[in-house]
Design a protein around this motif. Structure first.
Motif, mmCIF file in Angstrom:
data_model
loop_
_atom_site.group_PDB
_atom_site.id
_atom_site.type_symbol
_atom_site.label_atom_id
_atom_site.label_comp_id
_atom_site.label_asym_id
_atom_site.label_seq_id
_atom_site.Cartn_x
_atom_site.Cartn_y
_atom_site.Cartn_z
ATOM 1 N N ASP A 50 -1.206 23.196 -44.945
ATOM 2 C CA ASP A 50 -1.095 21.752 -44.736
ATOM 3 C C ASP A 50 -2.492 21.171 -44.512
ATOM 4 O O ASP A 50 -3.062 21.305 -43.422
ATOM 5 C CB ASP A 50 -0.184 21.481 -43.534
ATOM 6 C CG ASP A 50 0.140 20.010 -43.357
ATOM 7 O OD1 ASP A 50 -0.687 19.168 -43.746
ATOM 8 O OD2 ASP A 50 1.218 19.704 -42.813
ATOM 9 N N ASP A 51 -3.040 20.514 -45.530
ATOM 10 C CA ASP A 51 -4.390 19.967 -45.434
ATOM 11 C C ASP A 51 -4.516 18.962 -44.292
ATOM 12 O O ASP A 51 -5.510 18.959 -43.552
ATOM 13 C CB ASP A 51 -4.780 19.272 -46.744
ATOM 14 C CG ASP A 51 -4.807 20.212 -47.928
ATOM 15 O OD1 ASP A 51 -4.526 21.414 -47.739
ATOM 16 O OD2 ASP A 51 -5.111 19.760 -49.046
ATOM 17 N N THR A 52 -3.517 18.092 -44.154
ATOM 18 C CA THR A 52 -3.564 17.060 -43.124
ATOM 19 C C THR A 52 -3.549 17.673 -41.732
ATOM 20 O O THR A 52 -4.295 17.250 -40.844
ATOM 21 C CB THR A 52 -2.381 16.085 -43.282
ATOM 22 O OG1 THR A 52 -2.423 15.496 -44.585
ATOM 23 C CG2 THR A 52 -2.439 15.003 -42.221
ATOM 24 N N ALA A 53 -2.708 18.700 -41.565
ATOM 25 C CA ALA A 53 -2.626 19.356 -40.258
ATOM 26 C C ALA A 53 -3.931 20.053 -39.909
ATOM 27 O O ALA A 53 -4.386 20.016 -38.759
ATOM 28 C CB ALA A 53 -1.471 20.358 -40.253
ATOM 29 N N LEU A 54 -4.550 20.680 -40.905
ATOM 30 C CA LEU A 54 -5.818 21.370 -40.669
ATOM 31 C C LEU A 54 -6.890 20.369 -40.236
ATOM 32 O O LEU A 54 -7.635 20.615 -39.279
ATOM 33 C CB LEU A 54 -6.260 22.111 -41.928
ATOM 34 C CG LEU A 54 -7.591 22.871 -41.837
ATOM 35 C CD1 LEU A 54 -7.520 23.960 -40.793
ATOM 36 C CD2 LEU A 54 -7.960 23.458 -43.190
ATOM 37 N N ALA A 55 -6.962 19.238 -40.935
ATOM 38 C CA ALA A 55 -7.939 18.214 -40.574
ATOM 39 C C ALA A 55 -7.676 17.663 -39.181
ATOM 40 O O ALA A 55 -8.611 17.362 -38.426
ATOM 41 C CB ALA A 55 -7.914 17.098 -41.608
ATOM 42 N N ALA A 56 -6.398 17.564 -38.821
ATOM 43 C CA ALA A 56 -6.048 17.032 -37.507
ATOM 44 C C ALA A 56 -6.479 17.970 -36.393
ATOM 45 O O ALA A 56 -6.949 17.531 -35.333
ATOM 46 C CB ALA A 56 -4.546 16.760 -37.430
ATOM 47 N N VAL A 57 -6.323 19.270 -36.614
ATOM 48 C CA VAL A 57 -6.740 20.235 -35.601
ATOM 49 C C VAL A 57 -8.259 20.218 -35.444
ATOM 50 O O VAL A 57 -8.796 20.326 -34.340
ATOM 51 C CB VAL A 57 -6.247 21.656 -35.958
ATOM 52 C CG1 VAL A 57 -6.822 22.681 -34.974
ATOM 53 C CG2 VAL A 57 -4.724 21.711 -35.924
ATOM 54 N N ALA A 58 -8.967 20.060 -36.563
ATOM 55 C CA ALA A 58 -10.425 19.955 -36.485
ATOM 56 C C ALA A 58 -10.842 18.692 -35.738
ATOM 57 O O ALA A 58 -11.898 18.661 -35.098
ATOM 58 C CB ALA A 58 -11.022 19.959 -37.891
ATOM 59 N N GLY A 59 -10.032 17.657 -35.814
ATOM 60 C CA GLY A 59 -10.292 16.434 -35.076
ATOM 61 C C GLY A 59 -11.555 15.733 -35.532
ATOM 62 O O GLY A 59 -11.898 15.721 -36.712
ATOM 63 N N ASP A 60 -12.264 15.164 -34.573
ATOM 64 C CA ASP A 60 -13.495 14.451 -34.893
ATOM 65 C C ASP A 60 -14.628 15.397 -35.257
ATOM 66 O O ASP A 60 -15.680 14.960 -35.725
ATOM 67 C CB ASP A 60 -13.926 13.584 -33.704
ATOM 68 C CG ASP A 60 -12.952 12.438 -33.434
ATOM 69 O OD1 ASP A 60 -12.298 11.998 -34.400
ATOM 70 O OD2 ASP A 60 -12.840 12.022 -32.273
ATOM 71 N N GLY A 61 -14.407 16.673 -35.042
ATOM 72 C CA GLY A 61 -15.424 17.643 -35.415
ATOM 73 C C GLY A 61 -15.448 18.838 -34.480
ATOM 74 O O GLY A 61 -14.977 18.775 -33.339
ATOM 75 N N CYS A 62 -15.969 19.942 -34.978
ATOM 76 C CA CYS A 62 -16.155 21.134 -34.159
ATOM 77 C C CYS A 62 -17.391 21.867 -34.671
ATOM 78 O O CYS A 62 -17.769 21.733 -35.836
ATOM 79 C CB CYS A 62 -14.922 22.030 -34.170
ATOM 80 S SG CYS A 62 -14.405 22.614 -35.788
ATOM 81 N N ASP A 63 -17.999 22.615 -33.812
ATOM 82 C CA ASP A 63 -19.232 23.311 -34.172
ATOM 83 C C ASP A 63 -18.989 24.491 -35.095
ATOM 84 O O ASP A 63 -19.863 24.856 -35.885
ATOM 85 C CB ASP A 63 -19.945 23.800 -32.910
ATOM 86 C CG ASP A 63 -20.408 22.642 -32.038
ATOM 87 O OD1 ASP A 63 -21.063 21.740 -32.573
ATOM 88 O OD2 ASP A 63 -20.090 22.639 -30.833
ATOM 89 N N LEU A 64 -17.803 25.101 -35.015
ATOM 90 C CA LEU A 64 -17.551 26.340 -35.746
ATOM 91 C C LEU A 64 -16.085 26.454 -36.137
ATOM 92 O O LEU A 64 -15.202 26.183 -35.321
ATOM 93 C CB LEU A 64 -17.931 27.546 -34.861
ATOM 94 C CG LEU A 64 -17.571 28.935 -35.376
ATOM 95 C CD1 LEU A 64 -18.453 29.320 -36.562
ATOM 96 C CD2 LEU A 64 -17.706 29.973 -34.268
ATOM 97 N N VAL A 65 -15.858 26.850 -37.373
ATOM 98 C CA VAL A 65 -14.524 27.243 -37.823
ATOM 99 C C VAL A 65 -14.577 28.709 -38.228
ATOM 100 O O VAL A 65 -15.430 29.110 -39.027
ATOM 101 C CB VAL A 65 -14.038 26.396 -39.022
ATOM 102 C CG1 VAL A 65 -12.755 26.998 -39.612
ATOM 103 C CG2 VAL A 65 -13.786 24.963 -38.605
#
Length: 338
Positions: A50-65
């Protein structure tokens, strides 16, 4: 953010990153958590597709995935779409991407004469299979190439993992010897003279490599294996030692002498051993797990999962991939000719 956090690799990865000072969001399909994680780990449910869900978990940003479950170009594009919001990534690939100079790889190994003959050890510069969507290996190459091409926007360390071992594995190769010992099998057959080498990697080694790569972002591909590559005979002896049993080993020269006889999940016609010098050079990697020393937790996990259950129920993926690993009648018939 760790994608695939409750799998066998993800569990120790989350722990290693937390100990290194990261604030970790542990994403998985079920949204569960490991009992060893500290309370500050944020566990979330995520459908990887789920692309939308993945983007939502990342939120405004994160330093590392950290993506443990990605494969294929589509998953790569999911990650690169987050460029600008994500500082860097570490993604798990596989040594199965390699092919030899005759175009043979893991996808051809079942064909007559199809097992690859790699250099020993295999450097990261060894050629790979063509990218595609038809097999696990071709999907991993497609994943790698998409990510490395976007390295200027999303620095990504790609780790080519060997034969992964540790607790929570759905397809533990160690099952082959653990169950035989539990069943009281006093003799075992090993094809290729017991000398097959298929480079293993502990989940703890992978966690350490990911921890180091997280602290040194870059666009690179690195082998990810233990410092040592024991033979299948050495693996069998190490498992015996953990379980406190003695087993007579009968060595068969060449390939399995009969169907399902001596054909372990490590039994390969030519060695698959990876060069780890690049990881040491680029990440400062050092050995954190030796096979024999980390076996007890793996053996204990398998024994608990097998307790009171048919092995095919306990490990359906293993049965699907390898078939009947425990055809004792066939083994006894062949041993009776010796």
């Amino acid at each position: 953010m760790v994608i695939g956090a409750t799998g066998q690799i993800g569990r120790p990865v989350v722990g290693a990153l937390v100990r290194d000072g990261w604030e970790v969001t542990a994403a998985s399909r079920g949204g569960g958590r490991d009992g060893a994680w500290p309370d500050e780990v944020r566990a979330v449910r995520l459908d990887r597709e789920d692309d939308t869900a993945l983007a939502a978990v990342a939120g405004d940003g994160c330093d590392l995935v950290v993506d443990i479950v990605a494969h294929g170009a589509r998953h790569a594009r999911q990650l690169t779409s987050l460029a600008g919001r994500v500082g860097s990534a570490v993604v798990i690939s596989s040594v199965s991407v390699y092919e030899d100079d005759k175009g043979r790889g893991f996808d051809t190994q079942a064909e007559p004469g199809g097992f690859p003959e790699y250099p020993v050890p295999i450097p990261e510069t060894q050629r790979t299979v063509a990218p595609g969507e038809s097999t696990y290996s071709t999907k991993k190459v497609a994943l790698e190439q998409e990510l490395l091409a976007a390295g200027d926007r999303l620095p990504t360390t790609v780790l080519r993992a060997g034969a992964v071992y540790g607790p929570h594995c759905r397809m533990p190769r160690e099952l082959y010897f653990v169950k035989r010992n539990l069943d009281g099998r006093g003799r075992r057959v090993l094809a290729y003279g017991g000398g097959s080498r298929f480079h293993p990697v502990s989940v703890h080694t992978l966690a350490e490599l990911i921890r180091l790569a997280a602290a040194r972002p870059g666009s690179r591909v690195l082998n990810a294996c233990d410092d040592e590559a024991p033979t299948v005979a050495e693996i069998a002896a190490a498992i015996d030692a953990v379980m406190g049993v003695e087993t007579e080993t009968v060595l068969a020269d060449g390939p399995p002498p009969a169907p399902s006889v001596g054909d372990t999940p490590w039994s390969v016609a030519a060695p698959v051993v990876c060069d780890m010098s690049a990881a040491r050079r680029e990440l400062g990697d050092r050995p954190v797990a030796r096979y024999a020393e980390t076996l007890p937790e793996t053996v204990e996990w398998i024994e608990r999962r097998l307790a009171g259950r048919d092995w095919r129920e306990a490990y359906p993926e293993m049965f699907g991939a390898y078939g009947d690993l425990f055809d004792y009648a066939a083994e006894d018939a062949w041993l009776g000719t010796k």
